[in-house]
Design a protein around this motif. Sequence first.
Motif, PDB file in Angstrom:
ATOM      1  N   VAL A 492       0.933  -1.141  -0.027  1.00  0.00           N
ATOM      2  CA  VAL A 492       0.036   0.007   0.166  1.00  0.00           C
ATOM      3  C   VAL A 492       0.955   1.279   0.018  1.00  0.00           C
ATOM      4  CG1 VAL A 492      -1.723   1.280   1.366  1.00  0.00           C
ATOM      5  CG2 VAL A 492      -1.803  -1.563   0.928  1.00  0.00           C
ATOM      6  N   ILE A 493       2.002   1.305   0.839  1.00  0.00           N
ATOM      7  CA  ILE A 493       2.756   2.335   0.915  1.00  0.00           C
ATOM      8  C   ILE A 493       3.472   2.598  -0.518  1.00  0.00           C
ATOM      9  CG2 ILE A 493       4.851   3.322   1.931  1.00  0.00           C
ATOM     10  CD1 ILE A 493       4.078   1.853   4.521  1.00  0.00           C
ATOM     11  N   GLU A 494       3.858   1.603  -1.050  1.00  0.00           N
ATOM     12  CA  GLU A 494       4.602   1.665  -2.238  1.00  0.00           C
ATOM     13  C   GLU A 494       3.815   2.272  -3.471  1.00  0.00           C
ATOM     14  OE1 GLU A 494       6.342  -2.226  -3.054  1.00  0.00           O
ATOM     15  OE2 GLU A 494       8.081  -1.717  -1.339  1.00  0.00           O
ATOM     16  N   TRP A 495       2.415   1.688  -3.311  1.00  0.00           N
ATOM     17  CA  TRP A 495       1.618   2.170  -4.332  1.00  0.00           C
ATOM     18  C   TRP A 495       1.328   3.640  -4.229  1.00  0.00           C
ATOM     19  CZ3 TRP A 495      -3.138   4.665  -4.278  1.00  0.00           C
ATOM     20  CH2 TRP A 495      -3.881   4.676  -5.481  1.00  0.00           C
ATOM     21  N   ALA A 496       1.141   4.174  -3.153  1.00  0.00           N
ATOM     22  CA  ALA A 496       0.797   5.530  -2.705  1.00  0.00           C
ATOM     23  C   ALA A 496       1.949   6.550  -3.283  1.00  0.00           C
ATOM     24  CB  ALA A 496       0.328   5.616  -1.324  1.00  0.00           C
ATOM     25  N   PHE A 497       3.232   6.015  -3.255  1.00  0.00           N
ATOM     26  CA  PHE A 497       4.236   6.846  -3.346  1.00  0.00           C
ATOM     27  C   PHE A 497       4.512   6.730  -4.898  1.00  0.00           C
ATOM     28  CE2 PHE A 497       4.545   7.679   1.113  1.00  0.00           C
ATOM     29  CZ  PHE A 497       5.011   9.339   0.974  1.00  0.00           C
ATOM     30  N   ALA A 498       4.075   5.604  -5.385  1.00  0.00           N
ATOM     31  CA  ALA A 498       4.389   5.591  -6.876  1.00  0.00           C
ATOM     32  C   ALA A 498       3.381   6.103  -7.744  1.00  0.00           C
ATOM     33  CB  ALA A 498       4.313   3.783  -7.334  1.00  0.00           C
ATOM     34  N   GLN A 499       2.312   6.858  -7.216  1.00  0.00           N
ATOM     35  CA  GLN A 499       1.530   7.859  -7.756  1.00  0.00           C
ATOM     36  C   GLN A 499       2.036   8.987  -8.035  1.00  0.00           C
ATOM     37  OE1 GLN A 499      -0.782   5.584  -9.161  1.00  0.00           O
ATOM     38  NE2 GLN A 499       0.104   4.171  -7.745  1.00  0.00           N
ATOM     39  N   PRO A 500       1.645   9.708  -8.972  1.00  0.00           N
ATOM     40  CA  PRO A 500       2.266  11.145  -9.034  1.00  0.00           C
ATOM     41  C   PRO A 500       1.359  11.842  -7.850  1.00  0.00           C
ATOM     42  CG  PRO A 500       1.699  10.544 -10.947  1.00  0.00           C
ATOM     43  CD  PRO A 500       1.111   9.604 -10.327  1.00  0.00           C
ATOM     44  N   PHE A 501       2.016  12.565  -6.773  1.00  0.00           N
ATOM     45  CA  PHE A 501       1.497  12.819  -5.526  1.00  0.00           C
ATOM     46  C   PHE A 501       0.526  13.723  -5.439  1.00  0.00           C
ATOM     47  CE2 PHE A 501       1.398  13.492  -0.834  1.00  0.00           C
ATOM     48  CZ  PHE A 501       1.752  12.297  -0.663  1.00  0.00           C
ATOM     49  N   ALA A 502       0.503  14.549  -6.452  1.00  0.00           N
ATOM     50  CA  ALA A 502      -0.620  15.352  -6.451  1.00  0.00           C
ATOM     51  C   ALA A 502      -1.985  14.986  -6.963  1.00  0.00           C
ATOM     52  CB  ALA A 502      -0.401  16.444  -7.843  1.00  0.00           C
ATOM     53  N   THR A 503      -1.875  13.628  -7.367  1.00  0.00           N
ATOM     54  CA  THR A 503      -3.056  13.087  -7.616  1.00  0.00           C
ATOM     55  C   THR A 503      -3.930  12.491  -6.327  1.00  0.00           C
ATOM     56  OG1 THR A 503      -2.420  10.727  -7.815  1.00  0.00           O
ATOM     57  CG2 THR A 503      -2.223  12.155  -9.632  1.00  0.00           C
ATOM     58  N   HIS A 504      -3.111  12.527  -5.105  1.00  0.00           N
ATOM     59  CA  HIS A 504      -3.931  12.298  -4.107  1.00  0.00           C
ATOM     60  C   HIS A 504      -4.567  13.336  -3.378  1.00  0.00           C
ATOM     61  CE1 HIS A 504      -1.946   8.413  -3.201  1.00  0.00           C
ATOM     62  NE2 HIS A 504      -0.740   8.871  -3.347  1.00  0.00           N
ATOM     63  N   ILE A 505      -4.563  14.606  -3.892  1.00  0.00           N
ATOM     64  CA  ILE A 505      -5.017  15.809  -3.314  1.00  0.00           C
ATOM     65  C   ILE A 505      -5.724  16.673  -4.259  1.00  0.00           C
ATOM     66  CG2 ILE A 505      -3.861  18.042  -2.565  1.00  0.00           C
ATOM     67  CD1 ILE A 505      -1.331  16.581  -1.605  1.00  0.00           C
ATOM     68  N   ASP A 506      -6.969  17.022  -3.877  1.00  0.00           N
ATOM     69  CA  ASP A 506      -7.865  18.347  -4.371  1.00  0.00           C
ATOM     70  C   ASP A 506      -7.486  19.455  -3.934  1.00  0.00           C
ATOM     71  OD1 ASP A 506      -9.755  19.692  -5.394  1.00  0.00           O
ATOM     72  OD2 ASP A 506     -11.267  18.616  -4.581  1.00  0.00           O
ATOM     73  N   ALA A 507      -6.466  20.096  -4.542  1.00  0.00           N
ATOM     74  CA  ALA A 507      -5.637  21.114  -4.338  1.00  0.00           C
ATOM     75  C   ALA A 507      -6.805  22.546  -4.068  1.00  0.00           C
ATOM     76  CB  ALA A 507      -4.677  21.725  -5.220  1.00  0.00           C
ATOM     77  N   PRO A 508      -7.779  22.546  -4.711  1.00  0.00           N
ATOM     78  CA  PRO A 508      -8.640  23.762  -4.508  1.00  0.00           C
ATOM     79  C   PRO A 508      -9.462  23.829  -3.314  1.00  0.00           C
ATOM     80  CG  PRO A 508      -8.597  23.281  -7.048  1.00  0.00           C
ATOM     81  CD  PRO A 508      -7.791  21.958  -6.169  1.00  0.00           C
ATOM     82  N   SER A 509     -10.066  22.478  -2.969  1.00  0.00           N
ATOM     83  CA  SER A 509     -10.681  22.404  -1.691  1.00  0.00           C
ATOM     84  C   SER A 509      -9.888  22.114  -0.463  1.00  0.00           C
ATOM     85  CB  SER A 509     -11.698  21.325  -1.727  1.00  0.00           C
ATOM     86  OG  SER A 509     -10.930  19.993  -2.135  1.00  0.00           O
ATOM     87  N   ARG A 510      -8.421  21.980  -0.656  1.00  0.00           N
ATOM     88  CA  ARG A 510      -7.410  21.249   0.236  1.00  0.00           C
ATOM     89  C   ARG A 510      -7.749  20.139   0.758  1.00  0.00           C
ATOM     90  NH1 ARG A 510      -6.535  27.247   1.530  1.00  0.00           N
ATOM     91  NH2 ARG A 510      -4.409  27.683   0.974  1.00  0.00           N
ATOM     92  N   ARG A 511      -8.162  19.091   0.262  1.00  0.00           N
ATOM     93  CA  ARG A 511      -8.553  17.755   0.572  1.00  0.00           C
ATOM     94  C   ARG A 511      -7.708  16.613   0.114  1.00  0.00           C
ATOM     95  NH1 ARG A 511     -13.658  17.116   2.808  1.00  0.00           N
ATOM     96  NH2 ARG A 511     -13.449  14.847   2.586  1.00  0.00           N
ATOM     97  N   GLY A 512      -7.146  15.791   1.109  1.00  0.00           N
ATOM     98  CA  GLY A 512      -6.268  14.721   0.701  1.00  0.00           C
ATOM     99  C   GLY A 512      -6.879  13.701   0.659  1.00  0.00           C
ATOM    100  N   LYS A 513      -6.178  12.464   0.278  1.00  0.00           N
ATOM    101  CA  LYS A 513      -6.788  11.056   0.426  1.00  0.00           C
ATOM    102  C   LYS A 513      -7.637  10.890  -0.740  1.00  0.00           C
ATOM    103  CE  LYS A 513      -7.120  11.002   4.798  1.00  0.00           C
ATOM    104  NZ  LYS A 513      -7.382  10.697   6.329  1.00  0.00           N
ATOM    105  N   VAL A 514      -7.581  11.465  -2.045  1.00  0.00           N
ATOM    106  CA  VAL A 514      -8.499  11.460  -2.848  1.00  0.00           C
ATOM    107  C   VAL A 514      -8.847   9.998  -3.515  1.00  0.00           C
ATOM    108  CG1 VAL A 514      -9.163  12.154  -5.245  1.00  0.00           C
ATOM    109  CG2 VAL A 514      -8.222  14.018  -3.656  1.00  0.00           C
ATOM    110  N   HIS A 515      -7.643   9.297  -3.550  1.00  0.00           N
ATOM    111  CA  HIS A 515      -7.944   7.941  -4.244  1.00  0.00           C
ATOM    112  C   HIS A 515      -8.446   7.124  -2.968  1.00  0.00           C
ATOM    113  CE1 HIS A 515      -5.429   9.252  -7.522  1.00  0.00           C
ATOM    114  NE2 HIS A 515      -4.407   9.053  -6.950  1.00  0.00           N
ATOM    115  N   LEU A 516      -8.279   7.239  -1.818  1.00  0.00           N
ATOM    116  CA  LEU A 516      -8.757   6.525  -0.705  1.00  0.00           C
ATOM    117  C   LEU A 516     -10.428   6.764  -0.448  1.00  0.00           C
ATOM    118  CD1 LEU A 516      -8.680   4.279   1.481  1.00  0.00           C
ATOM    119  CD2 LEU A 516      -8.137   6.412   2.996  1.00  0.00           C
ATOM    120  N   ALA A 517     -10.657   7.837  -0.793  1.00  0.00           N
ATOM    121  CA  ALA A 517     -12.350   8.220  -0.718  1.00  0.00           C
ATOM    122  C   ALA A 517     -12.820   7.468  -1.763  1.00  0.00           C
ATOM    123  CB  ALA A 517     -12.343   9.756  -0.778  1.00  0.00           C
ATOM    124  N   ALA A 518     -12.026   7.553  -3.215  1.00  0.00           N
ATOM    125  CA  ALA A 518     -12.746   7.082  -4.301  1.00  0.00           C
ATOM    126  C   ALA A 518     -12.732   5.402  -4.181  1.00  0.00           C
ATOM    127  CB  ALA A 518     -12.147   7.186  -5.601  1.00  0.00           C
TER     128      ALA A 518
END
Length: 605
Positions: A492-518
């Motif tokens: 799970v850790i390696e998967w998380a850091f193998a993604q472009p990190f910006a994809t984990h984050i919805d910057a305009p709303s300042r929310r992280g863990k986008v992939h986890l919520a999906a």
Amino acid sequence: MNGPVKFSGCGIAGVFHLTAPRPAGIPPGSAAVQRMTQALAHRGPHGEGLWEGDGVILGHRRLAVTGLGAAGAQPMTRDHLTIAYNGEAYNAPALRAELAAHYPFTSHTDTEVVLRAWQHWGPAALDKLRGMYAFAVFDARTRQLTLVRDRIGIKPLYYHRGNGFVVFASEIEALLASGHVPREPDLDTLTRQLLCSTTLSVDPSRTPVDRVFALPPATVMTLTPGKNPETRTYWSLPHQHRSTAALRRGGNRADELSLLLEESVQEMLMGDVRVAAFLSGGLDSSAITSLAAQHGPMPGITTTYAAPSSPEADDDLRYSLLLADHLGDRLRHYVIAQPTTVALEDLDAICDLSAVGDDPRHLAIWRNYRAVHDLGLRVVLNGQGADEIMGGYVGRPSAIRHLVDVNRPTYDTARTLAASRQVPGLSGDALALRDRAHREVLDLHASLPGDPVERAHRLLVGTQLARVVQFEDFLGMRASVEARFPFLDERVIEWAFAQPFATHIDAPSRRGKVHLAAAMRRRLPPALLGRPKSVFPHPDTTALTKTLSVIARRHADELRNDPLVAHLFTLPTDLSTTTLPMLWALLSLWRWHHKLQAVVLAPAT
């Protein structure tokens, strides 16, 4: 849920003589190792073992998760190898099947699997091993002892090098029980912890006890007679990003993460014992609880500082009840009211010599594990780790101020990272180190790969996450309860850091863990998916401050006469006017120093 017998959540200790014959003077012997294992009784109340070989003595304490049989006793010897093992190898069944053609197995423990894997592959076995562990393995043919710690550092291992010997143990308090470790503070490390908090330690090997070191995460140390110890790192976070076309399982990121988490949770439910889950009503704990509940009725534990009948006063309780209603009969929900007061005995119970307790929430965490124990349970799933590996803190104001603003990602936004965390009331001597300690944290931050947002979270994994699992393991083991962390499966850790990190984050709303919520969209109610990020709650700060003030006034003379407290703090004339952060730091440091100076009753032999 049947599986191999597991002895986990244990404690190990031992001594290795670097010179032959034994070093001059009174070297550590079997009595010293026995004292160390006795000091670890809370980590393994169901059994102990001692083994002595050529220049080495190993000790072990066991927490029985499914049983305690002679075939699984430790330290365990097979052929020329002997191991003292603490932890869980979650892929032990697969490794056993692979090794069965080469070796006979006489127990159903993952300990024997790890030992045979080491015999077959040597240190390369660590590339195959998945789980949390700290172990010592002795090779009688080469007279080498190898110490190993898991990738993230969930299971602890501390050591001291004396005159011709090395002693090691799962806790520093056990090391001191050997009678062969000086009881002196490391002022430099203590000061840095107070300046930058224990969650921003740049050197994972340093502890606040002089000449006592932590084996860093993902590290192998080899001890050979007549030679200096050798260390190497066997794992690190991936540095290369994958494109969406390179997803290992095909499909989209949410589907892949969902499958990885399902596998991680399922493996951590192995064994015949009931496994519970902490349920705070946040996304992380709700995801783990929901995935675990697929496999049968799941005990879910929610603690509250409000009346259990008044969920409107406690968001965690309100959201956890929402999930309980959603899961129905698949969840056995336990709501446990916790006290908000604290006694001196509580401070001593949560005092870990590996770090000054700089957060009052540790008391609440310890009480959570006590609640698990009081329910007759020994293992609990814990949702720690998701925030550090998937951008979960970007929605917190402190993270934006002290790490990086995702809407203005520049290196400059991290400039207050260290100094902003310091405890109030530090003395001039302590503050003299502030600029250097601050710069070291920033230099570490700048040295990490990735863009500023990713770099900040790599820093969190190497510092904050390492500290989080350290105190979770310590506090859980104080209650003889093992914590397991599905988000910290290395896949799970390696998967998380193998993604472009910006994809984990919805910057305009300042929310992280986008992939986890999906990934959890089809499993959790929408209200849980959209719940704003919140931190583990403090108990009632007013009540806590009041009770701490009473303790400080009652022991004012002892506080003022403690030389370590006097060196690191400027004490106010009236301790009753001190703020909660300073009160907690003063009392924690005082009790830390008290534990460090505690006398070993039995003489070393």
